[in-house]
Structures are given as structure tokens and as C-alpha cells.
Design a protein around this motif. Sequence first.
Motif, PDB file in Angstrom:
ATOM      1  N   HIS A   1      21.709 -55.224   7.645  1.00 31.50           N
ATOM      2  CA  HIS A   1      21.643 -55.149   6.188  1.00 31.50           C
ATOM      3  C   HIS A   1      23.010 -54.816   5.599  1.00 31.50           C
ATOM      4  CE1 HIS A   1      19.788 -55.090   2.327  1.00 31.50           C
ATOM      5  NE2 HIS A   1      20.046 -53.817   2.110  1.00 31.50           N
ATOM      6  N   ARG A   2      23.762 -53.927   6.273  1.00 34.39           N
ATOM      7  CA  ARG A   2      25.125 -53.651   5.780  1.00 34.39           C
ATOM      8  C   ARG A   2      25.985 -54.910   5.838  1.00 34.39           C
ATOM      9  NH1 ARG A   2      24.209 -49.033   8.368  1.00 34.39           N
ATOM     10  NH2 ARG A   2      25.301 -49.545  10.289  1.00 34.39           N
TER      11      ARG A   2
ATOM     12  N   PHE B   1      20.898 -55.267  -5.971  1.00 34.16           N
ATOM     13  CA  PHE B   1      22.009 -56.207  -6.150  1.00 34.16           C
ATOM     14  C   PHE B   1      22.761 -55.831  -7.421  1.00 34.16           C
ATOM     15  CE2 PHE B   1      23.741 -59.939  -8.345  1.00 34.16           C
ATOM     16  CZ  PHE B   1      24.635 -60.392  -7.384  1.00 34.16           C
TER      17      PHE B   1
ATOM     18  N   TRP C   1      15.997 -61.547  -2.247  1.00 29.62           N
ATOM     19  CA  TRP C   1      17.466 -61.553  -2.269  1.00 29.62           C
ATOM     20  C   TRP C   1      17.990 -62.962  -2.557  1.00 29.62           C
ATOM     21  CZ3 TRP C   1      20.974 -57.824  -2.621  1.00 29.62           C
ATOM     22  CH2 TRP C   1      20.641 -56.529  -2.211  1.00 29.62           C
TER      23      TRP C   1
ATOM     24  N   THR D   1      22.204 -45.375   3.007  1.00 32.77           N
ATOM     25  CA  THR D   1      21.458 -46.184   3.956  1.00 32.77           C
ATOM     26  C   THR D   1      21.402 -45.443   5.286  1.00 32.77           C
ATOM     27  OG1 THR D   1      21.282 -48.405   4.912  1.00 32.77           O
ATOM     28  CG2 THR D   1      23.501 -47.557   4.551  1.00 32.77           C
TER      29      THR D   1
ATOM     30  N   ILE E   1      26.414 -46.490  -1.271  1.00 29.83           N
ATOM     31  CA  ILE E   1      25.064 -46.952  -0.967  1.00 29.83           C
ATOM     32  C   ILE E   1      24.477 -46.072   0.132  1.00 29.83           C
ATOM     33  CG2 ILE E   1      23.715 -48.915  -0.122  1.00 29.83           C
ATOM     34  CD1 ILE E   1      25.984 -50.715  -1.312  1.00 29.83           C
TER      35      ILE E   1
ATOM     36  N   ASP F   1      19.921 -49.057  -1.174  1.00 29.33           N
ATOM     37  CA  ASP F   1      20.406 -50.244  -0.460  1.00 29.33           C
ATOM     38  C   ASP F   1      19.561 -51.492  -0.746  1.00 29.33           C
ATOM     39  OD1 ASP F   1      18.132 -49.822   1.035  1.00 29.33           O
ATOM     40  OD2 ASP F   1      19.162 -49.576   2.954  1.00 29.33           O
TER      41      ASP F   1
ATOM     42  N   LEU G   1      25.067 -56.954   2.861  1.00 29.11           N
ATOM     43  CA  LEU G   1      25.585 -56.425   1.593  1.00 29.11           C
ATOM     44  C   LEU G   1      27.094 -56.660   1.472  1.00 29.11           C
ATOM     45  CD1 LEU G   1      23.600 -53.054   1.263  1.00 29.11           C
ATOM     46  CD2 LEU G   1      23.171 -55.212   0.071  1.00 29.11           C
TER      47      LEU G   1
END
Length: 288
Positions: A60-61, A148, A267, A53, A51, A145, A64
Motif C-alpha cells: 500500500h505504501r 486520496f 482507488w 499506517t 500518513i 492511509d 501511495l
Amino acid sequence: MKLLHLFLLFTLPPIILLLPLFTLTSLHHPSSTTTTTLLQTQDHFSLLISIFTLPDHYSHRHFLRLLYPTPFSSPSSTIHLNFIFCNLSKPDQHLLIPLEILRHNDIIILNNCTENMNSGKTYTFFSSLPHILPHPYDYIMKADDDVFFQLPNLAASLLPLPRRDLYYGFVIPCTSKDPFKDYMSGMGYVLSWDLVEWISVSEIPAGEVVGPEDKLVGKWLKVGGKGKNRYSEKPGMYDYPGSNGKCSHELIPATVAVHRLKRREQWLHVLSFFNVTTQLQPSKLYHL
Ligand SMILES: *[C@@H]1O[C@H](CO)[C@@H](O)[C@H](O)[C@H]1NC(C)=O
Ligand SMILES: *[C@@H]1O[C@H](CO)[C@@H](O)[C@H](O)[C@H]1NC(C)=O
Ligand SMILES: *[C@@H]1O[C@H](CO)[C@@H](O)[C@H](O)[C@H]1NC(C)=O
């Protein structure tokens, strides 16, 4: 040298810890035949989802990482995820990113590109992989990033496909059904390992590294006569409903990847649609 140095500095101890895991994956690697082929069958493949980013996107990481088991394992696949940066540029990053690597060991810092997605990051990424990964994977996916992945469906989609000379993704333009005409969207495209090796040695990609990254990959393969096996995953890959005209449609159970998840409520909509918490067992320890 600089790249290798930094990579080793940050990741050597965790890599050693991970070696037993890596040996479980099935590997196809033309130049290393004996050691890794024991478990290799057409019925099992390994995939690394990388990913792209930015170092500062810590939360955000974290988000995820909540979404996927690491690695994701099924009878037919082993899927690892990691995050790709070009370099670190702020003092706090030099503290917090090493800490993150210690906890998760899922970051690659290329150290010789600029973070702008279309300024060569993709070339540096693919051309570096054969030199820096501890072992090859059958497939490498470059992903954005804001995507999904429904990993069981992704695994099922890749399983019957060729392990070599494969270029897989969501073909652009949105309505196209011909994976041979153009290129795969940057939301998430897969290259088989032989194509990654080709990128690392061929003069064709090296000669044109700046530009829309997904389009460039398509151009490299076209000019090089590569990617003879292609698969466009439609309708399994798409943009979030309403986000981008013809690339989007309603959420469907057969989803492989949903792109353009920009806002939290988008999300949450996707996570709830895919019942991501149903395997949680009732317990006296919590009330949900
Ligand atoms: C590292 O990142 C900074 C800030 O993004 C950039 O200005 C610099 O050129 C990068 N360094 C290298 C070696 O690419
Ligand atoms: C970065 O390093 C990789 C691996 O050594 C190399 O293939 C690539 O050409 C380098 N890229 C740049 C922009 O220096
Ligand atoms: C989520 O769970 C509901 C209720 O059990 C079910 O009807 C639905 O099909 C599930 N959704 C997916 C995408 O599997």
C-alpha cells in the motif's frame, strides 16, 4: 533517547542528502528566526502530510508513493509526505523497513507507542515532531492511509489561511458547518507548527492521550484555548461516494481529499476521475 537513537540510526544519511531540498521550503518557526527565514513569505508555505499506517503494509505504501511527486512543489507550496509507525515488531520488518528508508527516506518510527490509532499514537507523533524533524514545517497534517489527496487543490485551499494557530480539516459531524463547535475528522487534519509545539510541551494533551484520536485533538485545543483559526474544507473533503451516509458525496473537480478508499476499484475510480496520467507524453518506448 531510545526514540532518537532509532530515528538517527535509520535516517541520518538520507536526511543529509535531503537538506538542500528542505532549505527550499518556507519555514515559520518562532524559536529559529535567522537561518530559515530567507525564503519565508505569506505567499509560500511548507506542509508535511504524515500518513499513519502499519509497517506490514508494504504494497500500500508503494501504491501511495506512485500517486504524488515527492516533494510536490508549486509556486505557493512545498508538500512532503511520509509514513508513521509506532514500532517494528517482526524480524523481517527489521530488514525490509530499513531498506525502504534507504530508498525513500519517508518513514518515521516513533518507537514508543502502540500501533492502535486510539492508544496514544497521535500524541506521541505530535509531541515527538519538534524533537526529531530536522526543521519545522508551517503545517503538519495527520492523515489516514485510505485517503486520496488532490495536492494542487489542498495547496490552494491552505494558501490564504493563517500560518499560526490553525486547525484545518473536515469538521465532524458530517453536516456541520461550524469548525469551532467540534473537531476535525481523522481522515486528514492540519495543525500549524505552533500548535504542534504546544502539544509537545503542554500538560493538557499529555494528560489525555487514549481515546478516539481525532476527537482528542479537538478536545486538547478546546481545553487549551488553541486553534483560534479554523477552517473546515467542505465540500472539498469527503468520504467516497456511498461509503458513509452524510459524509460522502459524488467526486467533484474541487476535491481536496477523498476518504474511505478501501477497495482497489474505488482507488481506480478516483485516479481515473482526476486524470492522474495525462501529463505522460507519447513515446516510442511504450504503447498504452
Ligand atoms: C511494539 O509493538 C508490539 C506489537 O505491536 C507491541 O506489543 C509492543 O508493546 C510495542 N513496543 C512498544 C515499546 O511500544
Ligand atoms: C515518546 O517520545 C516523545 C519524544 O521524546 C515523548 O514526548 C513522548 O512522551 C513519548 N511517549 C511515550 C508514550 O513514551
Ligand atoms: C479529466 O479529463 C477530462 C477529459 O479531458 C475532462 O473533461 C475532466 O474535466 C478532467 N477531470 C478533472 C477532474 O480535471
